[in-house]
Design a protein around this motif. Structure first.
Motif, PDB file in Angstrom:
ATOM      1  N   UNK A 118     -85.882 -49.409  14.494  1.00  0.00           N
ATOM      2  CA  UNK A 118     -85.341 -50.491  13.552  1.00  0.00           C
ATOM      3  C   UNK A 118     -83.863 -50.793  14.140  1.00  0.00           C
ATOM      4  N   UNK A 119     -83.702 -52.038  13.964  1.00  0.00           N
ATOM      5  CA  UNK A 119     -82.490 -53.051  14.086  1.00  0.00           C
ATOM      6  C   UNK A 119     -81.653 -52.964  12.918  1.00  0.00           C
ATOM      7  N   UNK A 120     -80.159 -52.913  13.297  1.00  0.00           N
ATOM      8  CA  UNK A 120     -79.238 -53.258  12.197  1.00  0.00           C
ATOM      9  C   UNK A 120     -79.025 -54.647  12.110  1.00  0.00           C
ATOM     10  N   UNK A 121     -79.616 -55.350  11.282  1.00  0.00           N
ATOM     11  CA  UNK A 121     -79.812 -56.813  11.090  1.00  0.00           C
ATOM     12  C   UNK A 121     -78.315 -57.570  11.095  1.00  0.00           C
ATOM     13  N   UNK A 122     -77.354 -56.640  10.325  1.00  0.00           N
ATOM     14  CA  UNK A 122     -76.046 -57.455  10.525  1.00  0.00           C
ATOM     15  C   UNK A 122     -75.484 -57.283  11.686  1.00  0.00           C
ATOM     16  N   UNK A 123     -75.952 -56.719  12.828  1.00  0.00           N
ATOM     17  CA  UNK A 123     -75.555 -57.032  13.945  1.00  0.00           C
ATOM     18  C   UNK A 123     -76.190 -57.823  14.901  1.00  0.00           C
ATOM     19  N   UNK A 124     -77.329 -58.470  14.766  1.00  0.00           N
ATOM     20  CA  UNK A 124     -77.985 -59.477  15.284  1.00  0.00           C
ATOM     21  C   UNK A 124     -77.209 -60.913  15.263  1.00  0.00           C
ATOM     22  N   UNK A 125     -77.100 -61.655  16.378  1.00  0.00           N
ATOM     23  CA  UNK A 125     -76.735 -62.623  16.365  1.00  0.00           C
ATOM     24  C   UNK A 125     -77.423 -63.799  15.781  1.00  0.00           C
ATOM     25  N   UNK A 126     -78.546 -63.643  15.404  1.00  0.00           N
ATOM     26  CA  UNK A 126     -79.608 -64.763  14.805  1.00  0.00           C
ATOM     27  C   UNK A 126     -79.388 -64.528  13.569  1.00  0.00           C
ATOM     28  N   UNK A 127     -79.084 -63.219  13.013  1.00  0.00           N
ATOM     29  CA  UNK A 127     -78.865 -63.232  11.848  1.00  0.00           C
ATOM     30  C   UNK A 127     -77.374 -63.963  11.350  1.00  0.00           C
ATOM     31  N   UNK A 128     -76.501 -63.540  12.027  1.00  0.00           N
ATOM     32  CA  UNK A 128     -75.105 -63.895  11.646  1.00  0.00           C
ATOM     33  C   UNK A 128     -75.004 -65.517  11.848  1.00  0.00           C
ATOM     34  N   UNK A 129     -75.767 -65.907  12.692  1.00  0.00           N
ATOM     35  CA  UNK A 129     -75.866 -67.686  13.002  1.00  0.00           C
ATOM     36  C   UNK A 129     -76.677 -68.100  11.916  1.00  0.00           C
ATOM     37  N   UNK A 130     -77.753 -67.672  11.263  1.00  0.00           N
ATOM     38  CA  UNK A 130     -78.480 -67.952  10.271  1.00  0.00           C
ATOM     39  C   UNK A 130     -77.581 -67.956   8.937  1.00  0.00           C
ATOM     40  N   UNK A 131     -76.824 -66.933   8.925  1.00  0.00           N
ATOM     41  CA  UNK A 131     -76.013 -66.810   7.664  1.00  0.00           C
ATOM     42  C   UNK A 131     -75.071 -67.766   7.528  1.00  0.00           C
ATOM     43  N   UNK A 132     -74.467 -68.309   8.831  1.00  0.00           N
ATOM     44  CA  UNK A 132     -73.732 -69.670   8.662  1.00  0.00           C
ATOM     45  C   UNK A 132     -74.461 -70.952   8.326  1.00  0.00           C
ATOM     46  N   UNK A 133     -75.832 -70.805   8.708  1.00  0.00           N
ATOM     47  CA  UNK A 133     -76.575 -72.157   8.431  1.00  0.00           C
ATOM     48  C   UNK A 133     -76.616 -72.173   6.707  1.00  0.00           C
ATOM     49  N   UNK A 134     -76.842 -71.062   6.090  1.00  0.00           N
ATOM     50  CA  UNK A 134     -77.116 -71.045   4.666  1.00  0.00           C
ATOM     51  C   UNK A 134     -75.671 -71.545   4.206  1.00  0.00           C
ATOM     52  N   UNK A 135     -74.535 -71.167   4.704  1.00  0.00           N
ATOM     53  CA  UNK A 135     -73.359 -71.705   4.114  1.00  0.00           C
ATOM     54  C   UNK A 135     -73.070 -73.359   4.267  1.00  0.00           C
ATOM     55  N   UNK A 136     -73.641 -73.732   5.620  1.00  0.00           N
ATOM     56  CA  UNK A 136     -73.813 -75.225   5.806  1.00  0.00           C
ATOM     57  C   UNK A 136     -74.628 -75.869   4.808  1.00  0.00           C
ATOM     58  N   UNK A 137     -75.694 -75.529   4.556  1.00  0.00           N
ATOM     59  CA  UNK A 137     -76.701 -75.806   3.775  1.00  0.00           C
ATOM     60  C   UNK A 137     -76.126 -76.068   2.336  1.00  0.00           C
TER      61      UNK A 137
END
Length: 117
Positions: free
Chosen positions: A1-20
Motif C-alpha cells: 500500500x502507498x501513503x497517498x498523502x506523500x504522493x506528488x500526484x495527490x499533492x498536485x491534484x489537491x492544488x488543482x481542486x483549490x484552483x478549480x
C-alpha cells in the motif's frame, strides 16, 4: 500500500481542486448546477481516486484507480477549454491551468506505468 498523502500526484491534484473552486466562484450564477458543479466534481475525483486506489492490496488494482483519475483529469481539461471558450476565464488563467493539468496528466500516467514494472 502507498501513503497517498506523500504522493506528488495527490499533492498536485489537491492544488488543482483549490484552483478549480477558486475560478468557478467567478462563473455566472446560471452555471452553478452546470459547468461549476461538473468542473469541481471532476477536480475532486482526481485526488479521491488516487487516495482510494492507494488502499488497494495490489498495484494492479491501484492502476485501475489511477486510470479513473487520469480520465477525470482529461475531463476537467475539456471543461477548462469550455470555460475559456465561454469567456469565463482569461487566456492567461486558461494557459496557466492548462499547463498544470497537462503536467498532472503526465505525472499520473508515468506513475501508472511505474507500477507495472
Amino acid at each position: 500500500m502507498h501513503n497517498f498523502k506523500k504522493l506528488k500526484i495527490w499533492k498536485e491534484s489537491m492544488e488543482l481542486v483549490s484552483e478549480s473552486y477558486k475560478i468557478t466562484r467567478t462563473f455566472p450564477d446560471f452555471e452553478k448546477y452546470g459547468l461549476v458543479g461538473q468542473m469541481n466534481r471532476c477536480a475532486v475525483s482526481i485526488p479521491s481516486n488516487i487516495a482510494e486506489g492507494s488502499s488497494k492490496s495490489s498495484d494492479k488494482y491501484f492502476k485501475n484507480y489511477l486510470e479513473t483519475s487520469l480520465g477525470s483529469a482529461f475531463e476537467w481539461e475539456t471543461q477548462l477549454i469550455i470555460a475559456h471558450n465561454e469567456n469565463y476565464i482569461t487566456s492567461e488563467i486558461f494557459e496557466q491551468l492548462e499547463q498544470s493539468i497537462k503536467q498532472l496528466q503526465k505525472m499520473i500516467s508515468s506513475f501508472q506505468t511505474s507500477l507495472g514494472k
